[in-house]
Scaffold this active site. Sequence first.
Site, PDB file in Angstrom:
ATOM      1  N   THR A 254       0.814  -1.216   0.000  1.00 30.36           N
ATOM      2  CA  THR A 254       0.000   0.000   0.000  1.00 30.36           C
ATOM      3  C   THR A 254       0.849   1.268   0.000  1.00 30.36           C
ATOM      4  OG1 THR A 254      -1.454   1.308   1.444  1.00 30.36           O
ATOM      5  CG2 THR A 254      -0.134  -0.326   2.514  1.00 30.36           C
TER       6      THR A 254
ATOM      7  N   TYR B 163      -1.418   0.255  10.319  1.00 29.46           N
ATOM      8  CA  TYR B 163      -1.719  -0.508   9.102  1.00 29.46           C
ATOM      9  C   TYR B 163      -0.556  -0.406   8.118  1.00 29.46           C
ATOM     10  CZ  TYR B 163      -3.519  -1.237   4.400  1.00 29.46           C
ATOM     11  OH  TYR B 163      -3.656  -1.639   3.100  1.00 29.46           O
TER      12      TYR B 163
END
Length: 322
Positions: free
Chosen positions: A116, A140
């Site tokens: 990501t 995250y």
Amino acid sequence: MNVLITGGAGYIGSHTCKELARNGYLPVSYDNLVYGHDWAVKWGPLEKGDIADTARLVQIIKKYEIRAVMHFAAFAYVGESVSRPDIYYQNNLSGSLSLLNAMKETGVRQIVFSSTCATYGNPLELPIRENHPQNPINPYGFTKFVVERMIRDFGSAFGIRSVCLRYFNAAGADLDCQIGESHDPETHLIPLALAAAFDKRQALPVYGSDYPTRDGTCIRDYIHVTDLASAHVLALKALENDRFLSRAYNLGNGKGVSVQEIIASVEKITRCKVPCVYGERRDGDAAVLVADSSQSRMELGWNPVVTDIDAIIESAARWTKR
Ligand code: UDP
């Protein structure tokens, strides 16, 4: 060729299964169905299981004579990762380690990893290139960053070859409307804006309108889920055809769209007003994230097709209505 898809019943995993099948691969989905849906697995078998269960992974890899892995299974909510880092570290790190150990044990030596843009943190330069420093600002993003490193280290030590794909904001739905985004709870901007347009009781919370951007709201780079899926197939082909050890690529359109512009597009496409509540910034959000994806275009031959934000939102709206 059989490919193991962890998280194959999830949003991006299921769209990638369709693309793999279209290219002659058999996607074997492995999913604990906590966030995934069995109805989304249409292009190959579904094996229910947890990535933390190394023995079961080994058994499935052997059963299907798996040759490569695509690793999507992860918790992926930025906001939740700030309030529940415990489950993010547990699931994303231990789960990935378990998967890599299963690969090591069974001799599977190719992996495409779902990473990501959150691994970059606050950008020092825009658009973001792959060599931008990785300083994640939420748990995250940090878990994904560590898994990238784990994969690289397993590469040097055990010969596991990898492509890490750093997605910007996945959006939209399958153009044939066979599958689409369905999170519970839903936290993502586009599905929530559509829900607010179609059902006026669900006002959209806008997280921050005082960012240093053109209209004060956050800017993101939205990329259609089918275009993400096609990049995974190209990454797999690159692993099969070239002899590199590890690579990382950005996947985005290179166009920044603000939260306010998403709302305007949803209103235009649905011809419905989106009721909004302007509130505080959300913890862990960067002001602007926009990709430079020239490397994936050049080296993988990736060519995103649904690049217009209205077209992306239209596909999501069709899926939501259905
Ligand atoms: N956002 C918002 N309201 C919402 C959900 C998201 O204003 O209900 C904003 C969020 O702060 C971010 C952008 O929309 O700037 C995209 O967020 P999303 O959760 O869709 O994806 P993320 O960027 O977290 O991967």
